[in-house]
Scaffold this active site. Structure first.
Site, PDB file in Angstrom:
ATOM      1  N   LEU A   1       0.863  -1.187   0.000  1.00 20.81           N
ATOM      2  CA  LEU A   1       0.000   0.000   0.000  1.00 20.81           C
ATOM      3  C   LEU A   1       0.895   1.232   0.000  1.00 20.81           C
ATOM      4  CD1 LEU A   1      -2.885  -0.714   2.557  1.00 20.81           C
ATOM      5  CD2 LEU A   1      -3.094  -0.510   0.073  1.00 20.81           C
ATOM      6  N   ASP A   2       0.597   2.195  -0.864  1.00 12.35           N
ATOM      7  CA  ASP A   2       1.359   3.441  -0.893  1.00 12.35           C
ATOM      8  C   ASP A   2       1.140   4.219   0.402  1.00 12.35           C
ATOM      9  OD1 ASP A   2       2.290   2.922  -3.454  1.00 12.35           O
ATOM     10  OD2 ASP A   2       0.586   3.931  -4.411  1.00 12.35           O
ATOM     11  N   PRO A   3       2.047   5.156   0.735  1.00 13.49           N
ATOM     12  CA  PRO A   3       1.875   5.948   1.962  1.00 13.49           C
ATOM     13  C   PRO A   3       0.528   6.656   2.047  1.00 13.49           C
ATOM     14  CG  PRO A   3       4.093   6.218   1.112  1.00 13.49           C
ATOM     15  CD  PRO A   3       3.347   5.421   0.083  1.00 13.49           C
TER      16      PRO A   3
END
Length: 290
Positions: free
Chosen positions: A37-39
């Site tokens: 998951l991206d930030p």
């Protein structure tokens, strides 16, 4: 320490940040995540603990469910709000009817070009590293599976979508391609992963609630990771054979299929495949003495 943690990743954390936190709590056991998951994103991040890391690929095969928000009439290098966003001058404003008509084109097996700011390898390097250096990134389209794509709210410029999809699908790119089909652009402003298979958001645990004791309470059994595989109940004699890494004789399983071998308590003993007609061999062994 053996099993999976269903963690609600907070915004601003990388997936690696979460794994590092878990790793410190479970040492000397290993830890690894299933599905980055991206930030910017929040929601379900499955973290494997101990030998469960050998089953990460099976968790990644499960269907993923997302809720995403997009700002129409905008573009950015990363296709989300993490990089500089520019507004499109005199951008087309799609109607809800036009959006509804366009959505079915992006359901099923579709070709999708991953974003330049992605973890895809290009010439031996991560695409996002090249993009951050200002280099042009060219990534070939790839086939992905989208099982559901519905709008849940539309109040221009904001568009909310609900997505069910397979591994490798970039939600940012879905928004980009949908917007382009409507004659405009889009950047993703919010992403929540609400499920990976049986791992759901309402059963997840917050990262700041983790302690060694809480981790032991929250560990999900190995068998959940392979629930989508054909299941085979093993006799005590077959379990003993697998403890020594031996093959077992069975009938009726198709060649090449991967099978989850389960004992009488419902525990995963091994992931198996056919060695030859009527004989199964071990791919991943979790028998007690192994």
């Amino acid at each position: 320490m053996l099993g999976f943690l269903n963690i609600n990743k907070p915004a601003g954390w990388t997936s690696r940040d979460v794994v590092n936190r878990v790793q410190r709590l479970v040492r000397p056991a290993k830890a690894g995540h299933a599905g980055t998951l991206d930030p910017l994103a929040t929601g379900v991040l499955v973290v494997a603990v101990g030998r469960a890391t050998r089953l990460i690929e099976y968790v990644q095969q499960k269907q993923k469910r997302y809720e995403a928000s997009f700002l129409l009439g905008r573009r950015s290098p990363s296709e989300d709000i993490e990089t500089e966003v520019s507004e499109i001058v005199e951008a087309t404003i799609p109607t809800l009817t036009e959006i509804n008509a366009a959505l079915p084109r992006f359901v099923g097996s579709i070709e999708q070009r991953p974003p330049a700011y992605s973890a895809v390898h290009v010439a031996g390097r991560r695409a996002y590293d090249l993009a951050r250096e200002g280099k042009e990134v060219s990534i070939a389209p790839r086939s992905v599976e989208v099982d559901r794509l519905d709008f849940t709210r539309y109040e221009y410029p904001e568009l909310d979508l609900a997505i069910d999809c397979g591994s490798g699908t970039y939600v940012r790119s879905l928004g980009r391609d949908l917007a382009e089909s409507l004659g405009t652009g889009a950047v993703m402003s919010r992403l929540v992963r609400t499920a990976i298979g049986e791992f759901t958001l309402n059963q997840s645990v917050a990262i700041d609630e983790l302690t060694p004791e809480r981790i032991e309470e929250e560990l999900v059994p190995l068998a959940v990771a392979v629930s989508h595989l054909p299941q085979m109940m093993l006799s005590s004699e077959q379990v003993r054979e697998l403890e020594f890494g031996r093959t077992i004789a069975v009938e009726g399983y198709r060649a090449g299929a991967e099978i989850a071998g389960i004992n009488g308590r419902g525990d995963l003993v091994a992931v198996l495949t056919e060695k030859r007609a009527g004989i199964l061999k071990v791919l991943r062994n979790f028998a007690p003495s192994v």
